[in-house]
Design a protein around this motif. Sequence first.
Motif, PDB file in Angstrom:
ATOM      1  N   GLY A   1       0.801  -1.227   0.000  1.00 37.94           N
ATOM      2  CA  GLY A   1       0.000   0.000   0.000  1.00 37.94           C
ATOM      3  C   GLY A   1       0.831   1.273   0.000  1.00 37.94           C
ATOM      4  N   CYS A   2       2.026   1.230  -0.539  1.00 35.36           N
ATOM      5  CA  CYS A   2       2.898   2.396  -0.564  1.00 35.36           C
ATOM      6  C   CYS A   2       2.412   3.408  -1.610  1.00 35.36           C
ATOM      7  CB  CYS A   2       4.340   1.979  -0.881  1.00 35.36           C
ATOM      8  SG  CYS A   2       4.523   1.298  -2.545  1.00 35.36           S
ATOM      9  N   GLY A   3       2.940   4.604  -1.536  1.00 32.82           N
ATOM     10  CA  GLY A   3       2.589   5.639  -2.493  1.00 32.82           C
ATOM     11  C   GLY A   3       3.544   5.721  -3.671  1.00 32.82           C
ATOM     12  N   CYS A   4       4.556   4.823  -3.672  1.00 33.60           N
ATOM     13  CA  CYS A   4       5.523   4.890  -4.771  1.00 33.60           C
ATOM     14  C   CYS A   4       5.253   3.850  -5.854  1.00 33.60           C
ATOM     15  CB  CYS A   4       6.957   4.769  -4.253  1.00 33.60           C
ATOM     16  SG  CYS A   4       7.370   3.305  -3.302  1.00 33.60           S
ATOM     17  N   ARG A   5       4.606   2.773  -5.533  1.00 36.01           N
ATOM     18  CA  ARG A   5       4.391   1.716  -6.516  1.00 36.01           C
ATOM     19  C   ARG A   5       3.411   2.172  -7.598  1.00 36.01           C
ATOM     20  NH1 ARG A   5       5.100  -3.453  -7.522  1.00 36.01           N
ATOM     21  NH2 ARG A   5       3.463  -4.577  -8.608  1.00 36.01           N
ATOM     22  N   LYS A   6       3.858   2.116  -8.846  1.00 34.85           N
ATOM     23  CA  LYS A   6       2.957   2.462  -9.945  1.00 34.85           C
ATOM     24  C   LYS A   6       1.745   1.534  -9.880  1.00 34.85           C
ATOM     25  CE  LYS A   6       6.462   1.895 -12.810  1.00 34.85           C
ATOM     26  NZ  LYS A   6       7.210   1.693 -14.055  1.00 34.85           N
ATOM     27  N   PRO A   7       0.550   2.031  -9.967  1.00 34.63           N
ATOM     28  CA  PRO A   7       0.107   3.270 -10.594  1.00 34.63           C
ATOM     29  C   PRO A   7       0.063   4.502  -9.685  1.00 34.63           C
ATOM     30  CG  PRO A   7      -1.810   1.975 -10.044  1.00 34.63           C
ATOM     31  CD  PRO A   7      -0.588   1.160  -9.655  1.00 34.63           C
ATOM     32  N   GLU A   8       0.537   4.390  -8.448  1.00 34.23           N
ATOM     33  CA  GLU A   8       0.608   5.577  -7.589  1.00 34.23           C
ATOM     34  C   GLU A   8       1.646   6.540  -8.173  1.00 34.23           C
ATOM     35  OE1 GLU A   8      -1.513   6.152  -5.136  1.00 34.23           O
ATOM     36  OE2 GLU A   8      -2.431   4.220  -5.564  1.00 34.23           O
ATOM     37  N   PRO A   9       1.588   7.814  -7.824  1.00 32.86           N
ATOM     38  CA  PRO A   9       2.453   8.812  -8.463  1.00 32.86           C
ATOM     39  C   PRO A   9       3.861   8.945  -7.889  1.00 32.86           C
ATOM     40  CG  PRO A   9       0.956   9.897  -6.955  1.00 32.86           C
ATOM     41  CD  PRO A   9       0.555   8.429  -6.997  1.00 32.86           C
ATOM     42  N   GLY A  10       4.156   8.268  -6.788  1.00 37.63           N
ATOM     43  CA  GLY A  10       5.396   8.526  -6.049  1.00 37.63           C
ATOM     44  C   GLY A  10       6.680   8.444  -6.841  1.00 37.63           C
ATOM     45  N   LEU A  11       6.846   7.413  -7.679  1.00 40.32           N
ATOM     46  CA  LEU A  11       8.084   7.273  -8.450  1.00 40.32           C
ATOM     47  C   LEU A  11       8.269   8.448  -9.405  1.00 40.32           C
ATOM     48  CD1 LEU A  11       8.089   3.477  -9.439  1.00 40.32           C
ATOM     49  CD2 LEU A  11       9.411   4.575  -7.627  1.00 40.32           C
ATOM     50  N   VAL A  12       7.205   8.838 -10.066  1.00 42.10           N
ATOM     51  CA  VAL A  12       7.271   9.921 -11.049  1.00 42.10           C
ATOM     52  C   VAL A  12       7.535  11.253 -10.351  1.00 42.10           C
ATOM     53  CG1 VAL A  12       5.992  11.152 -12.853  1.00 42.10           C
ATOM     54  CG2 VAL A  12       5.782   8.657 -12.646  1.00 42.10           C
ATOM     55  N   VAL A  13       6.843  11.503  -9.265  1.00 43.75           N
ATOM     56  CA  VAL A  13       7.037  12.745  -8.516  1.00 43.75           C
ATOM     57  C   VAL A  13       8.468  12.833  -7.990  1.00 43.75           C
ATOM     58  CG1 VAL A  13       6.344  13.993  -6.420  1.00 43.75           C
ATOM     59  CG2 VAL A  13       4.599  13.019  -7.936  1.00 43.75           C
ATOM     60  N   GLU A  14       8.979  11.737  -7.458  1.00 49.39           N
ATOM     61  CA  GLU A  14      10.339  11.734  -6.911  1.00 49.39           C
ATOM     62  C   GLU A  14      11.381  11.906  -8.009  1.00 49.39           C
ATOM     63  OE1 GLU A  14      13.563  11.619  -4.238  1.00 49.39           O
ATOM     64  OE2 GLU A  14      11.460  12.189  -4.036  1.00 49.39           O
ATOM     65  N   ALA A  15      11.201  11.244  -9.141  1.00 51.06           N
ATOM     66  CA  ALA A  15      12.146  11.409 -10.253  1.00 51.06           C
ATOM     67  C   ALA A  15      12.155  12.862 -10.726  1.00 51.06           C
ATOM     68  CB  ALA A  15      11.790  10.467 -11.400  1.00 51.06           C
ATOM     69  N   ALA A  16      10.982  13.454 -10.884  1.00 49.77           N
ATOM     70  CA  ALA A  16      10.904  14.854 -11.299  1.00 49.77           C
ATOM     71  C   ALA A  16      11.590  15.765 -10.279  1.00 49.77           C
ATOM     72  CB  ALA A  16       9.440  15.265 -11.496  1.00 49.77           C
ATOM     73  N   ARG A  17      11.344  15.510  -8.998  1.00 54.21           N
ATOM     74  CA  ARG A  17      11.963  16.322  -7.947  1.00 54.21           C
ATOM     75  C   ARG A  17      13.485  16.246  -8.025  1.00 54.21           C
ATOM     76  NH1 ARG A  17      14.617  16.074  -3.544  1.00 54.21           N
ATOM     77  NH2 ARG A  17      14.590  13.803  -3.403  1.00 54.21           N
ATOM     78  N   ARG A  18      14.007  15.024  -8.153  1.00 55.16           N
ATOM     79  CA  ARG A  18      15.463  14.863  -8.207  1.00 55.16           C
ATOM     80  C   ARG A  18      16.065  15.533  -9.438  1.00 55.16           C
ATOM     81  NH1 ARG A  18      16.619   8.545  -6.603  1.00 55.16           N
ATOM     82  NH2 ARG A  18      15.362   8.507  -4.699  1.00 55.16           N
ATOM     83  N   LEU A  19      15.285  15.620 -10.502  1.00 54.09           N
ATOM     84  CA  LEU A  19      15.769  16.263 -11.727  1.00 54.09           C
ATOM     85  C   LEU A  19      15.525  17.774 -11.734  1.00 54.09           C
ATOM     86  CD1 LEU A  19      14.563  13.567 -14.264  1.00 54.09           C
ATOM     87  CD2 LEU A  19      16.954  14.107 -13.674  1.00 54.09           C
ATOM     88  N   GLY A  20      14.811  18.267 -10.731  1.00 55.27           N
ATOM     89  CA  GLY A  20      14.485  19.687 -10.687  1.00 55.27           C
ATOM     90  C   GLY A  20      13.471  20.087 -11.738  1.00 55.27           C
ATOM     91  N   ALA A  21      12.600  19.153 -12.093  1.00 52.71           N
ATOM     92  CA  ALA A  21      11.594  19.382 -13.135  1.00 52.71           C
ATOM     93  C   ALA A  21      10.195  19.339 -12.537  1.00 52.71           C
ATOM     94  CB  ALA A  21      11.718  18.315 -14.223  1.00 52.71           C
ATOM     95  N   ASP A  22       9.298  20.054 -13.168  1.00 51.50           N
ATOM     96  CA  ASP A  22       7.896  19.932 -12.799  1.00 51.50           C
ATOM     97  C   ASP A  22       7.360  18.652 -13.426  1.00 51.50           C
ATOM     98  OD1 ASP A  22       7.648  22.315 -11.358  1.00 51.50           O
ATOM     99  OD2 ASP A  22       7.338  23.469 -13.202  1.00 51.50           O
ATOM    100  N   PRO A  23       6.546  17.880 -12.709  1.00 52.26           N
ATOM    101  CA  PRO A  23       5.992  16.661 -13.308  1.00 52.26           C
ATOM    102  C   PRO A  23       5.273  16.897 -14.626  1.00 52.26           C
ATOM    103  CG  PRO A  23       5.636  16.623 -10.950  1.00 52.26           C
ATOM    104  CD  PRO A  23       6.177  18.005 -11.295  1.00 52.26           C
ATOM    105  N   ASP A  24       4.621  18.067 -14.779  1.00 48.93           N
ATOM    106  CA  ASP A  24       3.890  18.301 -16.022  1.00 48.93           C
ATOM    107  C   ASP A  24       4.810  18.521 -17.224  1.00 48.93           C
ATOM    108  OD1 ASP A  24       4.746  20.922 -15.598  1.00 48.93           O
ATOM    109  OD2 ASP A  24       2.748  21.796 -15.826  1.00 48.93           O
ATOM    110  N   ALA A  25       6.119  18.606 -16.991  1.00 42.93           N
ATOM    111  CA  ALA A  25       7.092  18.700 -18.080  1.00 42.93           C
ATOM    112  C   ALA A  25       7.812  17.361 -18.282  1.00 42.93           C
ATOM    113  CB  ALA A  25       8.095  19.809 -17.804  1.00 42.93           C
TER     114      ALA A  25
END
Length: 176
Positions: A94-118
């Motif tokens: 029940g984690c928030g990182c396992r796809k289809p949850e958004p956690g992996l995508v949000v964290e990758a964007a954060r580490r890259l300094g990007a907005d998820p919508d980009a």
Amino acid sequence: MSAVAAVLFDRDGTLIEDVPYNGDPALVRPVPGAREAVDAVRAAGIATGMVSNQSGIGRGLLTADEVQRVNDRVDEVFGPFDVWVVCPHAPEAGCGCRKPEPGLVVEAARRLGADPDACVVIGDIRADVLAAKAAGAHGILVPNAATRKEEVDAATHTAPDILSAVRALRSGGWSV
């Protein structure tokens, strides 16, 4: 429309042949067109990332070290990705990182300094594109033999293969 800041790839079944619960780097085989697709993204100056569920860790079928060795081999084959984000949890966690949850995508964007919508997520199953949508990113489904028909039917954006997905982004001026 915004410029694409990052392309986040799913690993198994998208960039490399899917070997269930693979802990052996010798079994890493790129899917056709994958190297060219990653090279095209990099040539455009766009960051690359990997977002991957690795439930074998949580299920006790693999160790984190085995997954890391496979990931290191992927980096050897493709060149290093700018970011790797892996969910080690079993589906029932029940984690928030396992796809289809958004956690992996949000964290990758954060580490890259990007907005998820980009960011664009390219994957082979519905969970990949649902994670993108949940994070506010853009998803492209690249079906393979294991992708269910209903997943393809439900996808907003599809491409017949990974290289076509990247070419579609390029022909759109690398914007989403």
